[in-house]
Design a protein around this motif. Structure first.
Motif, PDB file in Angstrom:
ATOM      1  N   GLU A   1       0.825  -1.206   0.000  1.00 29.12           N
ATOM      2  CA  GLU A   1       0.000   0.000   0.000  1.00 29.12           C
ATOM      3  C   GLU A   1       0.861   1.259   0.000  1.00 29.12           C
TER       4      GLU A   1
ATOM      5  N   ASN B   1      -5.532  -1.125   6.674  1.00 29.78           N
ATOM      6  CA  ASN B   1      -5.858  -0.362   5.464  1.00 29.78           C
ATOM      7  C   ASN B   1      -5.659   1.114   5.799  1.00 29.78           C
TER       8      ASN B   1
ATOM      9  N   GLY C   1      -9.644  -2.899  -0.854  1.00 25.65           N
ATOM     10  CA  GLY C   1      -8.305  -3.473  -0.692  1.00 25.65           C
ATOM     11  C   GLY C   1      -8.300  -4.979  -0.753  1.00 25.65           C
TER      12      GLY C   1
END
Lengths: 143, 282
Positions: A23, B73, B143
């Motif tokens: 990420e 996340n 995600g």
């Protein structure tokens, strides 16, 4: 209704999904949290060690007394003066300030990473969070 | 007891509470305020001021690992932090104007809620069809999460879609307010908001909640620090004890029978909540 996706998707600035481990900004945020957490904890530990070395006299603005009572409470505005006079409480307070600033630094790191990745909406959200934290400080000081 | 002995005792107790909080998934902060007020007789406001610092420290210690492993996340965390920070600031400001009895009462109620959350049989609802969500699409909140098949060591990566972000933001405002008011992480409220409402996988919800707790706690901590509700020695001892305990708890997770521990501490949690309610309502 949107059906559940069935296969992993790749990282993409505009894509709908992103793999957690890769990420954008995650590595930077983790690093900032590690450094800030360690630094803050080290300062708190150092402050406690100084206080023990001073035999407890440094707890209460140098006047002694109950280190756990309301009289030993400090405001952020006491920090500068306390550090100048080598007060153990001020060193601990500095450590706590570093700890409190660490998550904000993490948000800033995420915002910068998203800005570099041209994810303007997410960077904007990070800026809003940071502004709210500044507002929290201002409102707390006005109390 | 001398002040130094009292500080050592508080640190030791916070190691235990941080360890248990980590094992039970409640976070160390849940037990800190009851211990400091009921066992050590400290002022509830100072106890909350100390607890909020430990909450930030605990999150900073645990979150990097969750980020490295890809459980948290980051996009969802920062988006929801807009709501939790607003709630936390409101809660922290309100705490300065409420009586100690009101704080005890609210704390007792929140502990009962946490006990109920512990009892709830959590099921991973990720992977099912979800309503489309404009905010989640715009911010690319969707995600992937890792999933371990039952009875195997095989981990596979499964994508998930985030939904009902507006509902999540509303629930997070309430979680933030409770966090700011009582100096706790409010993980018991944050995880269900992401797990039930936004349909994030349970592991992702837990890891993301842990990351968010730091920012929520920082917003409250700044108010408490500015207002002068933090005693450095107390908060320092509590923060160090809780962080050490949380790390110990995460290492013990594999060897301790958490199921049995959960039952014992469910009872303890209920007893503490009754004590807090009695102090508030007496």
């Amino acid at each position: 209704m949107v059906p559940a996706p069935t296969s992993p998707t790749s990282t993409s600035p505009t894509g709908a999904s992103e793999t957690g481990a890769s990420e954008t900004g995650a590595r930077q945020v983790a690093l900032v949290l590690r450094i800030g957490g360690a630094l803050g904890a080290a300062l708190v530990l150092a402050g406690l060690a100084v206080a023990v070395a001073q035999g407890g006299a440094g707890w209460l603005h140098g006047a002694g007394g109950d280190p756990l009572g309301g009289g030993a409470a400090m405001r952020l505005s006491d920090l500068g003066g306390g550090l100048r006079h080598g007060r153990a409480g001020a060193v601990i307070l500095l450590g706590m300030l570093v700890l409190a600033a660490t998550p904000a630094a993490g948000v800033a790191a995420a915002g910068c990473a998203w800005l570099r990745a041209r994810r303007a909406w997410l960077a904007g959200v990070a800026v809003i969070v940071l502004l709210l934290l500044v507002l929290a400080s201002v409102l707390g000081a006005a109390e | 007891m001398s002040p130094l002995a009292e500080i050592v005792a508080i640190t030791a107790v916070c190691v235990a509470s941080g360890c248990l909080g980590s094992l039970l998934g409640l976070g160390g902060g849940t037990f800190v305020v009851p211990i400091l007020t009921l066992a050590f007789g400290l002022d509830v406001r100072l106890a909350i001021g100390a607890s909020v610092i430990s909450v930030v420290a605990g999150s900073a210690a645990a979150s990097p690992r969750y980020l490295d492993e890809g459980f948290a996340n980051l996009r969802v965390a920062v988006t929801l932090e807009v709501a939790t920070v607003i709630g936390a600031v409101a809660g922290a400001l309100l705490a300065g104007h409420l009586s100690a009895r009101t704080l005890y009462t609210v704390f007792g109620v929140v502990l009962v809620f946490s006990a109920v959350q512990m009892l709830r049989n959590r099921q991973d609802r990720a992977g099912t069809a979800v309503p489309a969500d404009r905010i989640a699409d715009t911010l690319s909140l969707h995600g992937t999460g890792t999933h371990t098949a039952a009875g195997t060591a095989v981990r596979d990566v499964r994508p998930y879609r985030v939904t009902r972000t507006a509902t999540g933001l509303t629930m997070m405002t309430a979680a933030g307010a409770v966090s700011g008011l009582l100096g706790i992480g409010s993980g018991a409220m944050k995880v269900p908001a992401m797990d039930l409402a936004m349909r994030l996988p349970l592991k992702v919800s837990t890891a993301t909640s842990n990351l968010m707790i730091g920012v929520t706690g920082a917003a409250s901590a700044v108010v408490y620090l500015q207002r002068g509700d933090v005693v450095p020695a107390l908060a320092g001892a509590v923060a160090l004890g809780t962080v050490v305990g949380a790390r110990l708890g995460s290492r013990l997770l594999a060897v301790v029978p958490v199921g049995a521990l959960r039952v014992i501490f469910l009872v303890v949690l209920l007893v503490i909540s009754v004590q807090m309610l009695l102090r508030g309502l007496a």
